[in-house]
Scaffold this active site. Structure first.
Site, PDB file in Angstrom:
ATOM      1  N   GLN A 121      11.971   1.189  15.449  1.00 54.20           N
ATOM      2  CA  GLN A 121      12.244   0.070  14.550  1.00 54.20           C
ATOM      3  C   GLN A 121      13.580   0.263  13.850  1.00 54.20           C
ATOM      4  OE1 GLN A 121       9.208  -1.665  11.698  1.00 54.20           O
ATOM      5  NE2 GLN A 121      10.404  -0.452  10.256  1.00 54.20           N
ATOM      6  N   GLY A 176      12.584   3.866   6.742  1.00 55.89           N
ATOM      7  CA  GLY A 176      12.124   5.196   7.114  1.00 55.89           C
ATOM      8  C   GLY A 176      12.268   5.436   8.602  1.00 55.89           C
ATOM      9  N   LYS A 177      12.565   6.667   8.966  1.00 51.16           N
ATOM     10  CA  LYS A 177      12.737   7.004  10.379  1.00 51.16           C
ATOM     11  C   LYS A 177      11.421   7.399  11.053  1.00 51.16           C
ATOM     12  CE  LYS A 177      16.435   9.641  11.048  1.00 51.16           C
ATOM     13  NZ  LYS A 177      17.570  10.556  10.742  1.00 51.16           N
ATOM     14  N   LYS A 178      10.302   7.308  10.324  1.00 45.87           N
ATOM     15  CA  LYS A 178       9.018   7.479  11.013  1.00 45.87           C
ATOM     16  C   LYS A 178       8.874   6.394  12.080  1.00 45.87           C
ATOM     17  CE  LYS A 178       5.012   6.310   9.179  1.00 45.87           C
ATOM     18  NZ  LYS A 178       4.325   5.459  10.207  1.00 45.87           N
ATOM     19  N   ASP A 179       9.262   5.182  11.724  1.00 42.13           N
ATOM     20  CA  ASP A 179       9.323   4.084  12.688  1.00 42.13           C
ATOM     21  C   ASP A 179      10.701   4.134  13.350  1.00 42.13           C
ATOM     22  OD1 ASP A 179       6.767   2.438  11.911  1.00 42.13           O
ATOM     23  OD2 ASP A 179       7.769   2.934  10.027  1.00 42.13           O
ATOM     24  N   TYR A 211       0.859  -1.185   0.000  1.00 41.15           N
ATOM     25  CA  TYR A 211       0.000   0.000   0.000  1.00 41.15           C
ATOM     26  C   TYR A 211       0.903   1.246   0.000  1.00 41.15           C
ATOM     27  CZ  TYR A 211      -4.624   2.031   0.176  1.00 41.15           C
ATOM     28  OH  TYR A 211      -5.797   2.675  -0.172  1.00 41.15           O
ATOM     29  N   HIS A 230       7.286   5.718   0.901  1.00 40.13           N
ATOM     30  CA  HIS A 230       7.985   4.525   0.408  1.00 40.13           C
ATOM     31  C   HIS A 230       8.821   4.849  -0.828  1.00 40.13           C
ATOM     32  CE1 HIS A 230       4.410   2.543   2.449  1.00 40.13           C
ATOM     33  NE2 HIS A 230       5.419   1.928   3.016  1.00 40.13           N
TER      34      HIS A 230
END
Length: 313
Positions: free
Chosen positions: A186, A180-183, A37, A42
């Site tokens: 993680q 990605g650094k949104k997570d 999605y 991404h």
């Protein structure tokens, strides 16, 4: 100019052979792991991977082991055809291969515990089911970094993430992997795992991509109603105000946390956590006296959103 054809691979042995054939040709491989999605966030990771490697692999796999049976695995949004069209639109060579396996935990006797009521009633802790003596039982854990923030409310989440990323690394065998650094938690967990287990892979972290209104891009944003989406802007806006306050001398983490929590609650959200932590070790801070990251998770309606902002003191 004709669109570049993207090879789609569903079998892990075929994927491994593809990677090894690229390596024989002397090409470096970049991997961008996703759950599909796809959105502009991404695509920005893929563009970064293009700078780092000669051929690009994107995995599209909704990982069941990071979901508990009470979470949204069965309703996680998907649009594989749309994803492929977006990947074809990327300029500069785009994506060479998409790895789209059906189930990386299926060893012949798979039971899906998220659609099997009997398994749910047994208290199965993740969505890969129980398979008796033949089931998956090997997990990768980054023990200290996984404990706080998202790890508190989602205790199996990072176990599932670290394990699936390890499996993808072993199948794709990339030289570089982009996250990605949104997570943020993680990303740090993957960095630590790669260091501790001596993976010969460079991990690249990319800054958060935001929509024009400031909301951090997420595949789950599609589940927000227009009203919920407007209210969810309280997360990014309050984080920006907190960063400005810190840069102007407010170093009390309690004061900064309270301001963000209040803004989210006033907007009608429910706060999972709001933590100011050291950027490297993710330890909670009382005062800002080193580079920190302010991480937030909050619910608006039935959608859990995460966001963060780095504050480089």
């Amino acid at each position: 100019m004709a669109e570049k054809e993207i090879e789609i691979i569903t079998d892990k042995e075929v994927m491994r052979k593809w990677s090894r054939s690229m390596r024989v040709q002397g090409k470096t491989i970049g991997l961008v792991p996703t759950m599909g999605y796809l959105h502009e966030g991404h695509l920005s990771l893929i563009k970064e991977a293009q700078k780092q490697a000669q051929v690009i692999a994107v995995s599209i796999y909704v990982n069941p082991s990071q979901f508990s049976p009470s979470e949204d695995l069965t309703t996680y949004p998907s649009d594989f055809h749309g994803d492929i069209q977006k990947l074809k639109s990327i300029p500069g060579g785009g994506v060479d291969v998409v790895f789209h396996p059906q189930n990386l935990y299926d060893y012949g006797e798979f039971v899906d515990s998220c659609t099997n009521k009997e398994e749910k009633d047994k208290g199965v802790d993740s969505c890969i089911g129980r398979e008796g003596k033949l089931g998956h039982e090997t997990w990768v854990r980054v023990e200290r970094l996984e404990k706080g923030m998202c790890g508190k409310s989602r205790p199996i989440f990072f176990r599932g993430v670290a394990t699936i990323v390890t499996k993808l690394f072993n199948i794709v065998e990339p030289d570089v992997a982009v996250f990605g650094k949104k997570d943020y938690q993680q990303w740090r967990i993957i960095c630590r795992m790669v260091r501790d287990l001596d993976f010969s892979i460079e991990i690249v972290g990319c800054d958060i991509m935001r929509d024009a209104d400031g909301l951090a891009m997420s595949s789950r944003n599609v589940k927000l109603s227009p009203d919920e989406r407007e209210k969810a802007l309280s997360i990014s806006r309050s984080l920006s105000r907190a960063k400005s306050a810190a840069e102007n001398g407010q170093i009390s983490c309690t004061e900064l946390r309270n301001s963000v929590i209040q803004a989210i609650l006033e907007a009608g959200g429910k706060v999972d956590y709001a933590e100011i932590v050291d950027q490297e070790c993710l330890e909670a801070m009382e005062k800002i006296n080193c580079p920190v990251v302010f991480c937030v998770a909050a619910w608006f309606g039935k959608v859990r959103l995460i966001d963060n902002i780095e504050i480089n003191h």
